[in-house]
Design a protein around this motif. Structure first.
Motif, mmCIF file in Angstrom:
data_model
loop_
_atom_site.group_PDB
_atom_site.id
_atom_site.type_symbol
_atom_site.label_atom_id
_atom_site.label_comp_id
_atom_site.label_asym_id
_atom_site.label_seq_id
_atom_site.Cartn_x
_atom_site.Cartn_y
_atom_site.Cartn_z
ATOM 1 N N GLU A 18 -16.950 89.860 98.922
ATOM 2 C CA GLU A 18 -16.859 90.384 100.284
ATOM 3 C C GLU A 18 -15.566 89.954 100.979
ATOM 4 O O GLU A 18 -14.982 90.725 101.738
ATOM 5 C CB GLU A 18 -18.044 89.902 101.118
ATOM 6 N N ALA A 19 -15.129 88.726 100.739
ATOM 7 C CA ALA A 19 -13.908 88.230 101.376
ATOM 8 C C ALA A 19 -12.695 89.055 100.946
ATOM 9 O O ALA A 19 -11.825 89.357 101.764
ATOM 10 C CB ALA A 19 -13.694 86.753 101.047
ATOM 11 N N ASP A 20 -12.649 89.449 99.683
ATOM 12 C CA ASP A 20 -11.535 90.268 99.211
ATOM 13 C C ASP A 20 -11.554 91.642 99.868
ATOM 14 O O ASP A 20 -10.507 92.178 100.244
ATOM 15 C CB ASP A 20 -11.575 90.392 97.685
ATOM 16 N N VAL A 21 -12.720 92.219 100.029
ATOM 17 C CA VAL A 21 -12.827 93.517 100.708
ATOM 18 C C VAL A 21 -12.315 93.393 102.135
ATOM 19 O O VAL A 21 -11.533 94.230 102.606
ATOM 20 C CB VAL A 21 -14.280 94.040 100.677
ATOM 21 N N MET A 22 -12.735 92.351 102.840
ATOM 22 C CA MET A 22 -12.279 92.143 104.215
ATOM 23 C C MET A 22 -10.762 91.945 104.273
ATOM 24 O O MET A 22 -10.093 92.465 105.171
ATOM 25 C CB MET A 22 -13.007 90.960 104.848
ATOM 26 N N ARG A 23 -10.212 91.188 103.317
ATOM 27 C CA ARG A 23 -8.765 90.989 103.261
ATOM 28 C C ARG A 23 -8.054 92.326 103.070
ATOM 29 O O ARG A 23 -7.058 92.616 103.736
ATOM 30 C CB ARG A 23 -8.397 90.036 102.119
ATOM 31 N N GLN A 24 -8.563 93.169 102.194
ATOM 32 C CA GLN A 24 -7.956 94.477 101.962
ATOM 33 C C GLN A 24 -8.000 95.359 103.212
ATOM 34 O O GLN A 24 -7.151 96.235 103.390
ATOM 35 C CB GLN A 24 -8.652 95.204 100.806
ATOM 36 N N LEU A 25 -8.973 95.111 104.082
ATOM 37 C CA LEU A 25 -9.091 95.866 105.324
ATOM 38 C C LEU A 25 -8.258 95.268 106.453
ATOM 39 O O LEU A 25 -8.268 95.760 107.578
ATOM 40 C CB LEU A 25 -10.552 95.956 105.762
ATOM 41 N N GLY A 26 -7.534 94.165 106.156
ATOM 42 C CA GLY A 26 -6.636 93.578 107.134
ATOM 43 C C GLY A 26 -7.178 92.380 107.884
ATOM 44 O O GLY A 26 -6.504 91.844 108.768
ATOM 45 N N TYR A 27 -8.372 91.950 107.574
ATOM 46 C CA TYR A 27 -8.926 90.770 108.244
ATOM 47 C C TYR A 27 -8.319 89.503 107.659
ATOM 48 O O TYR A 27 -7.949 89.450 106.486
ATOM 49 C CB TYR A 27 -10.462 90.722 108.067
ATOM 50 N N GLU A 28 -8.230 88.472 108.497
ATOM 51 C CA GLU A 28 -7.755 87.167 108.044
ATOM 52 C C GLU A 28 -8.856 86.148 108.288
ATOM 53 O O GLU A 28 -9.571 86.220 109.291
ATOM 54 C CB GLU A 28 -6.484 86.769 108.780
ATOM 55 N N CYS A 29 -8.967 85.206 107.404
ATOM 56 C CA CYS A 29 -10.010 84.185 107.502
ATOM 57 C C CYS A 29 -9.354 82.843 107.753
ATOM 58 O O CYS A 29 -8.380 82.475 107.064
ATOM 59 C CB CYS A 29 -10.814 84.146 106.191
ATOM 60 N N TYR A 30 -9.868 82.127 108.742
ATOM 61 C CA TYR A 30 -9.322 80.816 109.072
ATOM 62 C C TYR A 30 -10.441 79.782 109.072
ATOM 63 O O TYR A 30 -11.566 80.069 109.499
ATOM 64 C CB TYR A 30 -8.665 80.830 110.455
ATOM 65 N N ALA A 31 -10.133 78.596 108.638
ATOM 66 C CA ALA A 31 -11.101 77.508 108.670
ATOM 67 C C ALA A 31 -11.346 77.098 110.124
ATOM 68 O O ALA A 31 -10.406 77.131 110.946
ATOM 69 C CB ALA A 31 -10.594 76.322 107.868
ATOM 70 N N PRO A 32 -12.555 76.720 110.471
ATOM 71 C CA PRO A 32 -12.805 76.262 111.839
ATOM 72 C C PRO A 32 -12.038 74.972 112.120
ATOM 73 O O PRO A 32 -11.832 74.164 111.235
ATOM 74 C CB PRO A 32 -14.312 76.017 111.872
ATOM 75 N N GLU A 33 -11.648 74.819 113.363
ATOM 76 C CA GLU A 33 -10.889 73.628 113.739
ATOM 77 C C GLU A 33 -11.786 72.528 114.187
ATOM 78 O O GLU A 33 -12.828 72.640 114.660
ATOM 79 C CB GLU A 33 -9.885 73.985 114.839
#
Length: 153
Positions: free
Chosen positions: A138-153
């Motif tokens: 799922e993360a790869d699909v989201m990346r392909q759609l332009g989403y970025e994932c960041y670790a919580p601070e």
């Protein structure tokens, strides 16, 4: 000699089950929710891709109708391999088909295409799918759609 007869009967069941899954895949590609509904058992349960995802037949068909009408322009299986096997031990006994596929999905709003590799495992009984478990990144699909994932601070 009876082993050969049993083996031959099981091979026929496996061929029939693969044909059912191929028909289901064709229904997914053509967004034919009527055929999809015919191929799912009334007690169908589907799991995945996330660990806690689950759906029943009514929810699955409603979701596919929504996707077909509002989200996906086209779903294309660019490669698919099916393997059938009878599981005779453990908690999930039955006749299974594992489908390894590569999909290309385009969206109605112009996003994509998105490419993903998916493994879907189906259990069949009396000519219908009564269980499925789907796995894809799922993360790869989201990346392909332009989403970025960041670790919580």
């Amino acid at each position: 000699m009876s082993t050969i007869a049993c083996s031959s009967k099981q091979e026929e069941i496996e061929r029939e089950n693969i044909a059912i899954i191929e028909k289901y895949i064709q229904a997914v590609q053509s967004k034919d929710t009527e055929t999809m509904s015919e191929l799912l058992a009334d007690d169908y349960i589907g799991y995945g891709p996330s660990y806690f995802d689950s759906t029943n037949k009514e929810q699955a068909i409603a979701s596919w109708k929504d996707v077909a009408e509002n989200l996906y322009d086209k779903i294309e299986y660019t490669r698919t391999v099916n393997i059938a096997e009878k599981v005779t031990e453990g908690p999930n006994q039955g006749d299974f088909v594992s489908d390894w596929a590569t999909l290309k999905i385009t969206y109605m709003d112009g996003r994509g295409p998105v490419f993903l590799t998916i493994n879907a495992v189906y259990r069949l009984e009396d000519g219908k799918i009564n269980l499925s478990r789907s796995f894809y990144n799922e993360a790869d699909v989201m990346r392909q759609l332009g989403y970025e994932c960041y670790a919580p601070e």
